[in-house]
Scaffold this motif. Sequence first.
Motif: not given
Length: 265
Positions: A183-199
């Motif tokens: 089983v492989r385990v990895n992580l993606v670290a996003p920057g600022t993403i246009r989601t409802r938190a920014w509505e």
Amino acid sequence: MTTDTGRFAGYGVLITGAARGIGAATATRFAEEGARVLVADADPEAGERTAAALRDRGLTVEAVACDVRDQASVEAAVAHAVHAFGTVDVLVNNAAHCTPDAPRFEDQAEEDWAADLDVTLTGAYRCCRAALAHLEASCRGAIVTVGSVNGLQDFGNHAYSAAKAGLVSLTRTLAGHAGPRGVRVNLVAPGTIRTRAWEGRDDDLVAVSEVYPLRRIGEPEDIAAAVTFLASRDAAWITGTTLTVDGGVTAVNHGFRRALDHTGR
């Protein structure tokens, strides 16, 4: 129905926090590439709307209520995926909670700190624990966790950032444990993403975009593309890594650059 072609044909995929935003975009991307997807979310009505919209396109997507704060709820979601799809090949830990900081650190309520860690960090731990044996049995198992640049640098939000940093560490340690189990385990670290938190904060997004070398903020689809890459056989020799998908914001010290511009050097 599902498609018989695509990178994830025949895969069973479980995604937490998948009703909206990054989670919904990731569910869409997996389903479009042939996977059978379980949209797991603490808001079951929103999760079902997302799943229904994808089923209307002929894709194989189901929804289930899942509160990652509760181990029994997590185990029920995993059992639902196994029953519906016969397998869990990919787990995407996307559920998160972010409480705004108090003006002063010492005024932050302990229950707010605990809530961010319980959903964001411990919730991912619960999901990994419930799914790991099934991921091992699939012989192509992968865990991809959605972290944040907040776990790498200071962008505010003490509790949320600490939880996201914890996910980076969990990714490394779990990769060492799960690797011999296939089983492989990895992580993606996003920057600022246009989601409802920014509505309703379009002006803020315009201002924030100026500190990104690529001069734009991210879209949920940008993160979905990275998650599906790390889950795919294209990443077959990648485990324990953190992939920053951040438009370059963590690569550039803007304060330093502005200081030099001010001095004329």
